[in-house]
Enzyme design. Sequence first.
Site, PDB file in Angstrom:
ATOM      1  N   ARG A 233       0.874  -1.176   0.000  1.00  0.00           N
ATOM      2  CA  ARG A 233       0.000   0.000   0.000  1.00  0.00           C
ATOM      3  C   ARG A 233       0.908   1.223   0.000  1.00  0.00           C
ATOM      4  O   ARG A 233       1.547   1.524   1.008  1.00  0.00           O
ATOM      5  CB  ARG A 233      -0.895  -0.025   1.250  1.00  0.00           C
ATOM      6  CG  ARG A 233      -2.072  -0.994   1.126  1.00  0.00           C
ATOM      7  CD  ARG A 233      -3.231  -0.335   0.400  1.00  0.00           C
ATOM      8  NE  ARG A 233      -3.582   0.908   1.060  1.00  0.00           N
ATOM      9  CZ  ARG A 233      -4.408   0.996   2.115  1.00  0.00           C
ATOM     10  NH1 ARG A 233      -4.990  -0.069   2.601  1.00  0.00           N
ATOM     11  NH2 ARG A 233      -4.646   2.160   2.670  1.00  0.00           N
TER      12      ARG A 233
ATOM     13  N   ARG B 104     -31.835 -15.497  46.524  1.00  0.00           N
ATOM     14  CA  ARG B 104     -31.578 -16.166  45.231  1.00  0.00           C
ATOM     15  C   ARG B 104     -31.209 -17.629  45.456  1.00  0.00           C
ATOM     16  O   ARG B 104     -31.577 -18.496  44.665  1.00  0.00           O
ATOM     17  CB  ARG B 104     -30.445 -15.465  44.483  1.00  0.00           C
ATOM     18  CG  ARG B 104     -30.886 -14.191  43.802  1.00  0.00           C
ATOM     19  CD  ARG B 104     -29.791 -13.705  42.864  1.00  0.00           C
ATOM     20  NE  ARG B 104     -29.738 -14.468  41.615  1.00  0.00           N
ATOM     21  CZ  ARG B 104     -28.701 -14.459  40.778  1.00  0.00           C
ATOM     22  NH1 ARG B 104     -27.621 -13.756  41.070  1.00  0.00           N
ATOM     23  NH2 ARG B 104     -28.722 -15.160  39.662  1.00  0.00           N
TER      24      ARG B 104
ATOM     25  N   GLN C  81     -15.589 -29.829  29.704  1.00  0.00           N
ATOM     26  CA  GLN C  81     -16.790 -29.441  28.943  1.00  0.00           C
ATOM     27  C   GLN C  81     -16.478 -29.356  27.452  1.00  0.00           C
ATOM     28  O   GLN C  81     -17.306 -29.722  26.616  1.00  0.00           O
ATOM     29  CB  GLN C  81     -17.440 -28.159  29.496  1.00  0.00           C
ATOM     30  CG  GLN C  81     -16.665 -26.855  29.376  1.00  0.00           C
ATOM     31  CD  GLN C  81     -16.670 -26.252  27.988  1.00  0.00           C
ATOM     32  OE1 GLN C  81     -17.594 -26.480  27.224  1.00  0.00           O
ATOM     33  NE2 GLN C  81     -15.614 -25.536  27.648  1.00  0.00           N
TER      34      GLN C  81
ATOM     35  N   MET D  93     -11.879 -13.570  39.650  1.00  0.00           N
ATOM     36  CA  MET D  93     -11.658 -13.604  38.211  1.00  0.00           C
ATOM     37  C   MET D  93     -10.929 -12.347  37.747  1.00  0.00           C
ATOM     38  O   MET D  93     -11.289 -11.239  38.145  1.00  0.00           O
ATOM     39  CB  MET D  93     -12.999 -13.691  37.493  1.00  0.00           C
ATOM     40  CG  MET D  93     -12.874 -13.866  36.004  1.00  0.00           C
ATOM     41  SD  MET D  93     -14.467 -14.308  35.291  1.00  0.00           S
ATOM     42  CE  MET D  93     -15.275 -12.730  35.320  1.00  0.00           C
TER      43      MET D  93
ATOM     44  N   LYS E 232     -26.656 -18.644  26.724  1.00  0.00           N
ATOM     45  CA  LYS E 232     -26.922 -20.057  27.029  1.00  0.00           C
ATOM     46  C   LYS E 232     -28.419 -20.352  27.169  1.00  0.00           C
ATOM     47  O   LYS E 232     -28.893 -21.401  26.747  1.00  0.00           O
ATOM     48  CB  LYS E 232     -26.160 -20.479  28.292  1.00  0.00           C
ATOM     49  CG  LYS E 232     -24.646 -20.526  28.069  1.00  0.00           C
ATOM     50  CD  LYS E 232     -23.913 -21.048  29.294  1.00  0.00           C
ATOM     51  CE  LYS E 232     -22.407 -21.016  29.063  1.00  0.00           C
ATOM     52  NZ  LYS E 232     -21.640 -21.563  30.174  1.00  0.00           N
TER      53      LYS E 232
ATOM     54  N   ASP F 297     -21.320 -28.227  30.506  1.00  0.00           N
ATOM     55  CA  ASP F 297     -20.772 -27.648  31.744  1.00  0.00           C
ATOM     56  C   ASP F 297     -21.161 -28.533  32.919  1.00  0.00           C
ATOM     57  O   ASP F 297     -20.366 -28.827  33.816  1.00  0.00           O
ATOM     58  CB  ASP F 297     -21.375 -26.260  32.014  1.00  0.00           C
ATOM     59  CG  ASP F 297     -20.752 -25.186  31.141  1.00  0.00           C
ATOM     60  OD1 ASP F 297     -19.636 -25.401  30.645  1.00  0.00           O
ATOM     61  OD2 ASP F 297     -21.400 -24.133  30.962  1.00  0.00           O
TER      62      ASP F 297
ATOM     63  N   GLY G 209     -25.899 -18.940  36.698  1.00  0.00           N
ATOM     64  CA  GLY G 209     -25.999 -20.050  35.753  1.00  0.00           C
ATOM     65  C   GLY G 209     -25.080 -21.216  36.101  1.00  0.00           C
ATOM     66  O   GLY G 209     -25.482 -22.384  36.024  1.00  0.00           O
TER      67      GLY G 209
END
Length: 545
Positions: free
Chosen positions: A37, A416, A515, A458, A321, A363, A391
């Site tokens: 280029r 929950r 998984q 995490m 999911k 999973d 989940g």
Amino acid sequence: MAAMTLVCVPILVDEVHVALSLAEHARLAGADLVEYRIDHLFHGEGDEEGEAGTLRLAAESPLPCIITCRPVSEGGDYDGDDAARISLYQRLAASKKPPRYIDVEHSTLARSANLRQKVHLAVEHDDQPRSLSTSLILSAHDFESRPRDLLQRLSAMRGESAARVLKLAWMARSVRDNLELFDILQERDRPTIALAMGKHGLMSRVLAAKFGGFLTFASLQPTTVTAPGQTTVAQLLETYRFRSIDRQTRVFGVMGHPVSHSLSPDVHNAGFASLEGAAGNAVYLPLPTAPGWESFKATMHALVDYEALDFGGASVTLPHKENALRFAKENGWKVEPAAERAGAANTLARDWASGGWFAANTDLRAIVECVRSRVGSNLAGKKIAVIGAGGAARGAAAGLADAGASVTIHNRTRARAENLAAELAEGTTAPGSIAAAEMDSLADSGAAVFINCTSLGMRHGPAESAMAFDPRELQGAEDAVVFDTVYTPLETPLLRAAREAGLARIDGAEMFVRQAAAQFEMFSGAEAPRGLFDQVVREALGRLT
Ligand code: NAP
């Protein structure tokens, strides 16, 4: 035999010697062609230095080359006048070592009969009386989206008899945009390049080989890409095994948002590469799918219904999911009991023998397999503490209770946990049990296995250095196993503390590998190379630390 799809490395030229050295790197990396280029190098009328540099590029290029001086109007940097760059092309074509191709925009030819005539004089074509060896690539780009006048534009380009190769590139807004490019390739009347730009366009770049594209572009390094969404030559040739993609290649992928950092393409492509014969003739791609049911539904329908794609299935990750399960049900697909139980599917796959499709949740089975590998296959009455109520926790609690374990769900928001336990217990004939409990009862719960199903610890998560509980404070739990589903980093704060406490551990990478292995077996019908998967995942995660 169909012509091989070439791999071309685009090089933005600032200095000629650097560009030639990059071209040599491209050759060594396995590319077939380079595109120089020159819109930074050549500045228009009277730029003798830029012209000499361009002639040198063509003469000394270690690979056959395309010379392109892209004007600002088509996304390049050249702001000189058109006549000057077309004159340069004429001198290049007449030089002792001319380039194999020049790329000129269709819009330039359409704008001026004079420029069109000059371009005709510079390239070989059926009515060219001179003996020239430079061919014309006639191109059209849209950096916003699919051009609204695409079909008229394509037909006008096909009317340009001097063009040996047609090139169309536009910004893809979704994975679905790739499919129209495949239509164009399949209906081509001459060698054609049809590529989608942007993160949604990777499919068109990799599958150019499946649909007979003339070439695909790939960069040398992630930082040297000239169009968004380009892959590197190494990824293209090694991860996606571009050279072995053909008309029969089956296509798989990972659907989610985001998917750019997913480990699944590395793992599944390595798996397919390890298989012999037709079973290994498959490629696995990231398939970014915007959040929302409508987006998931439209993408899945488009991929499944496009027969020539040979789409064989998808891994499904956040946030789709639940959508994957809903899609399977609405389309009357078979749903594995594990997916039904978890209320979510992470796998949609085609049963090649029957042509039917099914939904699964690997999973859940991975979590059960991980636990069994440490405490034995008989989980009857085994106390297991699941931490979290999202989940991952739902899958873990359901899978383990169905296998006979006595599960307690501990969650920051107690309500929950209560709701999840009640919902999973309702109407089930599972041999195990599920109850909810306070977070602070974890330490003396007497559980044999503690499973973190929250995002605590995490990397880049909401609480990187936190852990759901401190394994060093567990009472009378010398034989307990601490299992963290989080896998970035490989050793989370929770697993580090478990190591310090001398407890047995299961990391998120092990769950990921299990998984993925179950998914791979559904996709390929072959046994998954688990050792290889483990190695690929740990190496990839290790590179992140
Ligand atoms: P999710 O649905 O968003 O659930 C998150 C859970 O974490 C909720 O129970 C939430 O509690 C809890 N939580 C979040 N922040 C917290 C905090 N600061 N303190 C205490 N609790 C907190 O997530 P998910 O889909 O279940 O995924 C959870 C984890 O599973 C992910 O981080 C992922 O790494 C892992 N995973 C791993 C694999 C694998 O293959 N290894 C596969 C799937 C998932 P509240 O209810 O109180 O908000």
